[in-house]
Design an enzyme around this catalytic site. Structure first.
Site, PDB file in Angstrom:
ATOM      1  N   ARG A 115       5.022  21.553  53.780  1.00 25.81           N
ATOM      2  CA  ARG A 115       4.753  22.633  52.832  1.00 25.81           C
ATOM      3  C   ARG A 115       3.938  22.045  51.689  1.00 25.81           C
ATOM      4  O   ARG A 115       4.138  20.870  51.310  1.00 25.81           O
ATOM      5  CB  ARG A 115       6.054  23.212  52.260  1.00 25.81           C
TER       6      ARG A 115
ATOM      7  N   HIS B 191      -3.070  26.641  57.110  1.00 27.54           N
ATOM      8  CA  HIS B 191      -1.689  26.817  57.612  1.00 27.54           C
ATOM      9  C   HIS B 191      -1.676  27.403  59.031  1.00 27.54           C
ATOM     10  O   HIS B 191      -0.986  28.392  59.307  1.00 27.54           O
ATOM     11  CB  HIS B 191      -0.880  27.704  56.641  1.00 27.54           C
TER      12      HIS B 191
ATOM     13  N   GLU C  49      -1.085  27.994  47.684  1.00 27.87           N
ATOM     14  CA  GLU C  49      -1.453  28.480  49.016  1.00 27.87           C
ATOM     15  C   GLU C  49      -1.415  29.996  49.010  1.00 27.87           C
ATOM     16  O   GLU C  49      -0.396  30.545  48.563  1.00 27.87           O
ATOM     17  CB  GLU C  49      -0.473  27.922  50.048  1.00 27.87           C
TER      18      GLU C  49
END
Ligand code: GLV
Length: 302
Positions: A218, A265, A246
């Site tokens: 993450r 991602h 993000e």
């Protein structure tokens, strides 16, 4: 039994299970009207608006089955008595494959060669290589094990680190001593209070010159400013599938930082994950309906 599912494909795979009333909620529309009657929620992979508010309205809820390995969006808000299960295993193949591809792309300088190709330039030079290097896997769960299986054959030394030390796996507390020997450091830890900002200036300073940081965990595990400081000097390189913030906004300095490969991602977003997701949901709902114990129950922070 009412169940919210993220797509028509899930409705289809559950269609032979008796007594299920599926509503598709993909996180982009208004909440369906039956929010108070839903017993099982399979949320979509994308970030859903207002998870705490939604969960608070789900008074009949008994099970949340995520389609992601990470559960940080849900775990802190799960009401007492509701079971949370993650999608452990589903993204192993896709994410492990991404990590191998990403480390090779950075070491063999594929992004630079793609730029040169666009300009029609033959930029012959020697590059780094994965062979003979030490790959430190930080977070040795099922994705880490899948990565290790895929690295077998690349002639590397794999060093494993996990939250709890066990046979052949170092504890997180040993990281400072292990970092200086690693050519590639792969982050696969879940997002928890313990891992937030774990890769800070001190962590990065212990990495060896020229090493590659690969983040498939993450974005918040890495201190973006500290990473920027290291890559700007060219001392470290990075492959990031996740970033903080993000999505990474246009114009953010990470986009143009030297030696940084960024993907949006997508490590687990493949047909392989989609197939495995459907199999997992089908199996879990079968167990739930039969009153059997479920797989992947989250019992602590992850
Ligand atoms: C993807 O990021 C996942 O948590 O599975």
């Amino acid at each position: 039994m009412k169940i919210w599912v993220p797509s028509d494909a899930v409705v289809e795979v559950l269609s032979d299970l008796p007594g299920l009333e599926c509503t598709v909620y993909d996180g982009t529309t208004a909440l369906p009207g039956d929010v108070a009657d839903v017993e099982v929620w399979v949320p979509p992979l994308i970030t859903v608006p207002d998870v705490p508010g939604t969960l608070a309205r789900m008074s009949a809820l008994r099970l949340v089955q995520t389609v992601s390995a990470g559960v940080e969006q849900y775990r802190p808000h799960i009401p007492p008595g509701v079971v949370l299960c993650n999608a452990r295993g589903v993204h192993d193949a896709g994410t492990a494959e991404w990590a191998v591809g990403a480390m090779i792309a950075v070491l063999r300088e594929f992004p630079g060669f793609v730029d040169a190709q666009r300009d029609g330039e033959w930029t012959y030079h020697r590059t780094g290589v994965l062979a003979d290097s030490t790959v430190l896997i930080v977070g040795h769960g099922s994705i880490g094990a899948a990565l290790e299986r895929r690295l077998d054959g690349f002639e590397v030394d794999v060093v494993r680190v996990a939250r709890t030390a066990r046979d052949g796996v170092h504890g997180l507390d040993e990281l400072p001593a292990l970092l200086p020997a690693a050519d590639v450091v792969v982050l696969l830890v879940p997002a928890t209070a313990d891992t937030a900002g774990m890769v800070d200036a001190a962590f990065l300073a212990r990495m060896k010159d020229g090493a590659v940081l690969v983040n498939a965990a993450r974005g918040g595990v890495v201190d973006t400013e500290a990473l920027l400081a290291e890559v700007k000097t060219g001392r470290l390189r990075a492959a990031l599938d996740v970033t903080d913030p993000e999505p990474l906004p246009a114009g953010h300095p990470l986009w143009s930082a030297p030696g940084v490969l960024i993907t949006p991602h997508i490590a687990g977003s493949t047909p392989a994950s989609a197939r495995r997701t459907l199999r997992l949901i089908r199996a879990q709902l079968g167990r739930h309906l039969a009153g059997e114990s479920l797989d992947n129950v989250i019992t602590d922070s992850y």
